[in-house]
Design an enzyme around this catalytic site. Structure first.
Site, PDB file in Angstrom:
ATOM      1  N   CYS A 162       0.820  -1.207   0.000  1.00 34.16           N
ATOM      2  CA  CYS A 162       0.000   0.000   0.000  1.00 34.16           C
ATOM      3  C   CYS A 162       0.862   1.268   0.000  1.00 34.16           C
ATOM      4  O   CYS A 162       1.446   1.603  -1.017  1.00 34.16           O
ATOM      5  CB  CYS A 162      -0.999  -0.029   1.152  1.00 34.16           C
ATOM      6  SG  CYS A 162      -2.396   1.109   0.918  1.00 34.16           S
TER       7      CYS A 162
ATOM      8  N   HIS B 256      -3.496  -5.227   0.462  1.00 38.62           N
ATOM      9  CA  HIS B 256      -2.987  -5.586   1.786  1.00 38.62           C
ATOM     10  C   HIS B 256      -2.926  -7.104   1.944  1.00 38.62           C
ATOM     11  O   HIS B 256      -3.843  -7.727   2.491  1.00 38.62           O
ATOM     12  CB  HIS B 256      -3.863  -4.974   2.878  1.00 38.62           C
ATOM     13  CG  HIS B 256      -3.619  -3.521   3.097  1.00 38.62           C
ATOM     14  ND1 HIS B 256      -2.795  -3.036   4.085  1.00 38.62           N
ATOM     15  CD2 HIS B 256      -4.067  -2.437   2.415  1.00 38.62           C
ATOM     16  CE1 HIS B 256      -2.759  -1.706   4.025  1.00 38.62           C
ATOM     17  NE2 HIS B 256      -3.526  -1.323   3.015  1.00 38.62           N
TER      18      HIS B 256
ATOM     19  N   GLU C 224      -1.143  -8.796   3.955  1.00 40.19           N
ATOM     20  CA  GLU C 224      -0.896  -9.245   5.326  1.00 40.19           C
ATOM     21  C   GLU C 224      -2.160  -9.756   6.020  1.00 40.19           C
ATOM     22  O   GLU C 224      -2.088 -10.486   7.008  1.00 40.19           O
ATOM     23  CB  GLU C 224      -0.261  -8.120   6.153  1.00 40.19           C
ATOM     24  CG  GLU C 224      -1.182  -6.974   6.552  1.00 40.19           C
ATOM     25  CD  GLU C 224      -1.303  -5.877   5.508  1.00 40.19           C
ATOM     26  OE1 GLU C 224      -1.670  -4.748   5.882  1.00 40.19           O
ATOM     27  OE2 GLU C 224      -1.056  -6.152   4.319  1.00 40.19           O
TER      28      GLU C 224
END
Length: 263
Positions: free
Chosen positions: A118, A226, A228
């Site tokens: 990001c 994202h 993660e």
């Protein structure tokens, strides 16, 4: 022996300046970043206080085997890519700018692994001479890529659009698929690609979503979404963090090898 090896590579998580309880300044990194690194990359995460008042790029390069350039609310200051600040550019973290931009360039030169997420994706582009749009959703023909303002965290990180990779490109080979489904939680995006930046994946509206640095000697993959979030369960996130962990381990092994072997 514990699954968490005593000899894991060390990954520096680039922290963001925040106010805890609207008053107490902290450098923070989301727990999901640490979880992805520990459980999928098999690395030891440490949060970096990203401000030259506390750390230097030279120290970080010696301390860590790789760096996770995280997302965050503050944006890269437009002066870093030759533009004037406007209200549309949002909030800033000038301390982070001062650390991450030279850090990216140093890692690219050295071959030290970086993974951009990001804002981190945007930092890699700016560090290599690129520019950013302050607000993607204001551009003709673009969708709203921002995080939904309401709902649970699961709803905010839900998969929302596809990303199509270059056929036969780095991301296509890594993912084993040319098109994947991702979340989207960003306002800014690439305007012009920096020197050596290869745009390897696009959203349906043409927004760049996956990049790497051409001819870099190390791992430089960066994504606008994202990964993660639930990285261990997501078929798109897992190979990305696994590959990053492998790159960091290779760097760590080379760093600690005898001089003759390194040469």
């Amino acid at each position: 022996m514990s699954r968490l090896s005593l000899h894991r590579p060390v990954i520096g998580i680039i922290g963001n300046m925040n106010l805890l309880n609207q008053s107490y300044p902290v450098h923070a990194g989301g727990t999901m970043n640490s979880c992805a690194l520990a459980e999928v990359s098999n690395a030891m995460p440490i949060i970096i206080p990203s401000d030259p008042a506390f750390v230097s790029v030279e120290e970080l390069l010696e301390l860590c085997d790789g760096f996770l350039l995280t997302g965050g609310r503050p944006n890269v200051h437009p002066s870093e890519y030759g533009e004037e600040e406007t209200p549309a550019h949002g909030d800033f973290d000038r301390g982070r700018d001062a650390i991450t931009l030279p850090l990216v360039r140093a890692c690219v030169d050295r071959g030290q692994p970086i993974l951009g997420i990001c804002r981190g994706f945007q930092e890699v582009n700016v560090a290599m001479g690129g520019t950013l749009y302050p607000e993607i959703r204001d551009l003709p023909g673009r969708m709203n890529h921002r995080m939904p303002p309401d709902g649970t965290i699961e709803e905010k990180f839900a998969l929302r659009h596809t990303v199509r990779f270059t056929e036969g490109g780095v991301f296509h080979r890594l993912m084993g698929a040319q098109e994947v489904l991702t979340n989207t939680l960003h306002g800014q995006g690439i305007k012009t690609a920096g020197s050596r930046i290869v745009i390897d994946g696009l959203a349906p509206d043409g927004t760049p979503e996956a990049i790497y640095v051409r001819d870099a000697p190390g791992f430089t993959l960066s994504v606008q979404w994202h990964p993660e979030w639930r990285a261990g369960q997501d078929p798109v996130s897992r190979p990305l963090f696994e590959a990053f962990g492998q790159a960091a381990r290779a760097w760590a092994e080379g760093k600690h090898a005898p001089v003759a072997r390194r040469a």
